[in-house]
Write a protein that holds these residues in place. Structure first.
Motif, PDB file in Angstrom:
ATOM      1  N   ARG A 171       0.838  -1.198   0.000  1.00  0.00           N
ATOM      2  CA  ARG A 171       0.000   0.000   0.000  1.00  0.00           C
ATOM      3  C   ARG A 171       0.877   1.254   0.000  1.00  0.00           C
ATOM      4  N   ILE A 172       1.903   1.221   0.843  1.00  0.00           N
ATOM      5  CA  ILE A 172       2.818   2.365   0.886  1.00  0.00           C
ATOM      6  C   ILE A 172       3.507   2.546  -0.467  1.00  0.00           C
ATOM      7  N   LYS A 173       3.897   1.444  -1.071  1.00  0.00           N
ATOM      8  CA  LYS A 173       4.547   1.498  -2.381  1.00  0.00           C
ATOM      9  C   LYS A 173       3.602   2.083  -3.433  1.00  0.00           C
ATOM     10  N   SER A 174       2.308   1.756  -3.327  1.00  0.00           N
ATOM     11  CA  SER A 174       1.316   2.287  -4.262  1.00  0.00           C
ATOM     12  C   SER A 174       1.189   3.797  -4.115  1.00  0.00           C
ATOM     13  N   ILE A 175       1.149   4.265  -2.876  1.00  0.00           N
ATOM     14  CA  ILE A 175       1.042   5.707  -2.616  1.00  0.00           C
ATOM     15  C   ILE A 175       2.265   6.431  -3.156  1.00  0.00           C
ATOM     16  N   GLU A 176       3.437   5.836  -2.908  1.00  0.00           N
ATOM     17  CA  GLU A 176       4.666   6.457  -3.396  1.00  0.00           C
ATOM     18  C   GLU A 176       4.702   6.508  -4.918  1.00  0.00           C
ATOM     19  N   ALA A 177       4.102   5.518  -5.569  1.00  0.00           N
ATOM     20  CA  ALA A 177       4.059   5.500  -7.031  1.00  0.00           C
ATOM     21  C   ALA A 177       3.098   6.547  -7.574  1.00  0.00           C
ATOM     22  N   GLY A 178       2.079   6.919  -6.753  1.00  0.00           N
ATOM     23  CA  GLY A 178       1.153   7.965  -7.197  1.00  0.00           C
ATOM     24  C   GLY A 178      -0.313   7.592  -7.144  1.00  0.00           C
ATOM     25  N   ALA A 179      -0.662   6.491  -6.462  1.00  0.00           N
ATOM     26  CA  ALA A 179      -2.070   6.102  -6.347  1.00  0.00           C
ATOM     27  C   ALA A 179      -2.828   7.091  -5.468  1.00  0.00           C
ATOM     28  N   ASP A 180      -4.120   7.270  -5.743  1.00  0.00           N
ATOM     29  CA  ASP A 180      -4.941   8.226  -4.989  1.00  0.00           C
ATOM     30  C   ASP A 180      -5.777   7.566  -3.892  1.00  0.00           C
ATOM     31  N   ASP A 181      -6.137   6.289  -4.080  1.00  0.00           N
ATOM     32  CA  ASP A 181      -7.027   5.644  -3.112  1.00  0.00           C
ATOM     33  C   ASP A 181      -6.928   4.133  -3.281  1.00  0.00           C
ATOM     34  N   PHE A 182      -7.646   3.383  -2.392  1.00  0.00           N
ATOM     35  CA  PHE A 182      -7.641   1.926  -2.428  1.00  0.00           C
ATOM     36  C   PHE A 182      -9.061   1.395  -2.271  1.00  0.00           C
ATOM     37  N   ILE A 183      -9.329   0.235  -2.880  1.00  0.00           N
ATOM     38  CA  ILE A 183     -10.518  -0.550  -2.544  1.00  0.00           C
ATOM     39  C   ILE A 183     -10.060  -1.999  -2.377  1.00  0.00           C
ATOM     40  N   GLU A 184     -10.750  -2.718  -1.491  1.00  0.00           N
ATOM     41  CA  GLU A 184     -10.345  -4.094  -1.191  1.00  0.00           C
ATOM     42  C   GLU A 184     -11.303  -5.106  -1.811  1.00  0.00           C
ATOM     43  N   LYS A 185     -10.745  -6.236  -2.197  1.00  0.00           N
ATOM     44  CA  LYS A 185     -11.549  -7.393  -2.613  1.00  0.00           C
ATOM     45  C   LYS A 185     -11.910  -8.192  -1.352  1.00  0.00           C
ATOM     46  N   PRO A 186     -13.106  -8.715  -1.256  1.00  0.00           N
ATOM     47  CA  PRO A 186     -14.251  -8.544  -2.178  1.00  0.00           C
ATOM     48  C   PRO A 186     -14.817  -7.118  -2.085  1.00  0.00           C
ATOM     49  N   PHE A 187     -15.391  -6.629  -3.191  1.00  0.00           N
ATOM     50  CA  PHE A 187     -15.824  -5.240  -3.284  1.00  0.00           C
ATOM     51  C   PHE A 187     -17.091  -4.982  -2.492  1.00  0.00           C
ATOM     52  N   ASP A 188     -17.107  -3.832  -1.842  1.00  0.00           N
ATOM     53  CA  ASP A 188     -18.330  -3.293  -1.262  1.00  0.00           C
ATOM     54  C   ASP A 188     -18.854  -2.277  -2.278  1.00  0.00           C
ATOM     55  N   SER A 189     -19.979  -2.586  -2.924  1.00  0.00           N
ATOM     56  CA  SER A 189     -20.483  -1.764  -4.032  1.00  0.00           C
ATOM     57  C   SER A 189     -20.668  -0.312  -3.638  1.00  0.00           C
ATOM     58  N   LEU A 190     -21.248  -0.057  -2.464  1.00  0.00           N
ATOM     59  CA  LEU A 190     -21.489   1.319  -2.040  1.00  0.00           C
ATOM     60  C   LEU A 190     -20.179   2.069  -1.831  1.00  0.00           C
ATOM     61  N   GLU A 191     -19.174   1.374  -1.262  1.00  0.00           N
ATOM     62  CA  GLU A 191     -17.882   2.006  -1.035  1.00  0.00           C
ATOM     63  C   GLU A 191     -17.195   2.338  -2.354  1.00  0.00           C
ATOM     64  N   VAL A 192     -17.239   1.371  -3.290  1.00  0.00           N
ATOM     65  CA  VAL A 192     -16.622   1.597  -4.598  1.00  0.00           C
ATOM     66  C   VAL A 192     -17.226   2.812  -5.282  1.00  0.00           C
ATOM     67  N   LEU A 193     -18.557   2.864  -5.321  1.00  0.00           N
ATOM     68  CA  LEU A 193     -19.234   3.964  -6.006  1.00  0.00           C
ATOM     69  C   LEU A 193     -18.991   5.300  -5.316  1.00  0.00           C
ATOM     70  N   ALA A 194     -18.913   5.288  -3.985  1.00  0.00           N
ATOM     71  CA  ALA A 194     -18.649   6.525  -3.255  1.00  0.00           C
ATOM     72  C   ALA A 194     -17.256   7.056  -3.571  1.00  0.00           C
ATOM     73  N   ARG A 195     -16.266   6.175  -3.611  1.00  0.00           N
ATOM     74  CA  ARG A 195     -14.905   6.596  -3.920  1.00  0.00           C
ATOM     75  C   ARG A 195     -14.789   7.086  -5.372  1.00  0.00           C
ATOM     76  N   VAL A 196     -15.481   6.399  -6.256  1.00  0.00           N
ATOM     77  CA  VAL A 196     -15.486   6.806  -7.661  1.00  0.00           C
ATOM     78  C   VAL A 196     -16.085   8.202  -7.819  1.00  0.00           C
ATOM     79  N   ARG A 197     -17.244   8.428  -7.179  1.00  0.00           N
ATOM     80  CA  ARG A 197     -17.892   9.743  -7.276  1.00  0.00           C
ATOM     81  C   ARG A 197     -16.984  10.843  -6.740  1.00  0.00           C
ATOM     82  N   SER A 198     -16.348  10.575  -5.608  1.00  0.00           N
ATOM     83  CA  SER A 198     -15.493  11.581  -4.977  1.00  0.00           C
ATOM     84  C   SER A 198     -14.312  11.949  -5.865  1.00  0.00           C
ATOM     85  N   LEU A 199     -13.645  10.950  -6.405  1.00  0.00           N
ATOM     86  CA  LEU A 199     -12.470  11.217  -7.232  1.00  0.00           C
ATOM     87  C   LEU A 199     -12.845  11.822  -8.583  1.00  0.00           C
ATOM     88  N   LEU A 200     -13.984  11.436  -9.130  1.00  0.00           N
ATOM     89  CA  LEU A 200     -14.433  12.043 -10.386  1.00  0.00           C
ATOM     90  C   LEU A 200     -14.762  13.519 -10.198  1.00  0.00           C
TER      91      LEU A 200
END
Length: 396
Positions: free
Chosen positions: A102-131
């Motif tokens: 996760r730290i390596k992802s942030i250092e590379a330039g990632a903005d956020d994370f979602i975990e498998k298995p997906f929580d649909s509401l969480e995924v959509l909320a993060r997508v809306r926020s970043l869009l």
């Protein structure tokens, strides 16, 4: 209609889903399409980069562990590309992914994370926020692009008003100059004109501040100068008084702005330079007997233009023969700073101008420009900068 659906008049946001597990891709694809998003998919990092280049998605959902190219490398390449560096990237992580990943992802330039298995509401909320953030960035980029276009147009107009950098021969004189606005446009202005054969008019001014507001004032100065410069050819002080009156009436009475200015007429037939100063940096006049450049106008300088309605500007006279030269500049020259915060100073400038009195006007401007650039090094200039050197043509 679902509140997440975009209107027909607005293009649906484009989302790229990158995962080597078809089941995960299908789940995200169904969820996102149901909310009105346009969805692209890729099974590995190389395919993802190809899709990014072709489709320019608004957001990327990216798995870390993939064949051929992992998510870390994909993020790095996207962030190093100027066209794609601000695309939001959400890393898809599994329970087995470590904290270090996760730290390596942030250092590379990632903005956020979602975990498998997906929580649909969480995924959509993060997508809306970043869009939403991406939309703000896109709007800002469009405004910046439009502003840059307008500034370049303004620069083109100002370049018409100010003699271009280089060498000009006029009325028996050779003039070398360099004008560098701190921004696309600036508040430094100068003009050179023929009064009569062997008679040259010169004007230089520095409007308070720099940038667009100062540049607008230079247009005003040019307009007044063009109207009156031939009418007061024998008395530069009168021209500065007219400029000061107009400046007070039309600008200073409404805005807190002023300008310094120096105006001179060089007459080879009479062998003199007549000039007046409105608070401007003192030009240097070559003194043949002393073999040096001395400041002129320092005894009788008047107020800057726009400071006081009743200002009077005394006209001064100095000898000027075929061997004479004059050097003019704005305060951006001697106030230029090096990385240590030290100023270039008037003393340093005068010493450099006087170092080789035999050098031509062209060489003088080149040498002073090089000295300033060397002195400031990587330190950005904080003000507009103008240099002018005038000599009799054929004498150097």
């Amino acid at each position: 209609m679902n509140h997440e659906m975009t209107s027909e008049l607005q293009e649906a946001p484009k989302i790229l889903v990158v995962d080597d597990e078809p089941r995960n891709v299908k789940i995200l694809q169904i969820q996102l399409k149901a909310r009105g998003y346009t969805v692209y998919t890729a099974a590995d990092g190389i395919e993802a980069l190809d899709t990014v280049e072709k489709e320019m998605p608004d957001l990327i959902l990216l798995d870390i562990n993939m064949p051929r190219m992992d998510g870390f490398e994909v993020v790095k390449q996207i962030r190093t590309n100027e066209a794609t560096e601000f695309i939001p990237i959400v890393m898809i992580t599994a329970l087995r992914d470590t904290r270090e990943n996760r730290i390596k992802s942030i250092e590379a330039g990632a903005d956020d994370f979602i975990e498998k298995p997906f929580d649909s509401l969480e995924v959509l909320a993060r997508v809306r926020s970043l869009l939403r953030i991406k939309q703000y960035q896109d709007t800002l980029a469009k405004h910046n692009a439009r502003l840059e276009e307008e500034l370049q147009m303004a620069r083109s107009i100002q370049e018409i008003l100010i003699p271009q950098d280089g060498v000009l021969e006029l009325s028996g004189f050779r003039i070398a100059s360099r004008c560098c606005p701190e921004m696309a446009v600036g508040g430094d202005f100068f003009d050179i004109w023929e009064v009569a054969p062997n008679q040259l008019g010169v004007f230089i001014s520095d409007v308070m501040g720099h940038g667009v507001s100062a540049a607008f004032v230079t247009v005003f100065i040019k307009t007044v100068l063009a109207e009156f410069q031939q009418q007061v050819e024998d008395n530069p002080g009168d021209l500065l008084e007219i400029l000061n009156t107009r400046f007070n009436d039309l600008i200073s009475s409404r805005l807190f702005m002023f300008a310094t200015a120096f105006c001179g007429i060089i007459d080879l037939d009479k062998g003199e330079l007549i000039c007046a100063n409105a608070g401007h940096s003192f030009p240097f006049l070559y003194n043949k007997d002393r073999q040096t450049y001395d400041p002129i106008g320092d005894k009788h300088t008047g107020n800057g233009l726009g400071i006081w309605q009743e200002s009077v500007y005394e006209t001064m006279q100095y000898p000027f023969d075929p061997s004479s030269k004059v050097f003019l500049y704005t305060d951006g020259v001697y106030e230029a700073k090096n990385p240590q915060g030290e100023e270039f100073t008037v003393e340093r400038l005068q010493k450099l101008v006087s170092a080789d009195t035999e050098q031509s006007a062209v060489k003088l401007i080149a040498n002073i420009s090089e000295a300033i650039d060397t002195f400031t090094d990587t330190c950005p200039k904080e003000d507009d900068l103008t240099l002018i050197a005038i000599e009799v043509a054929g004498e150097s």
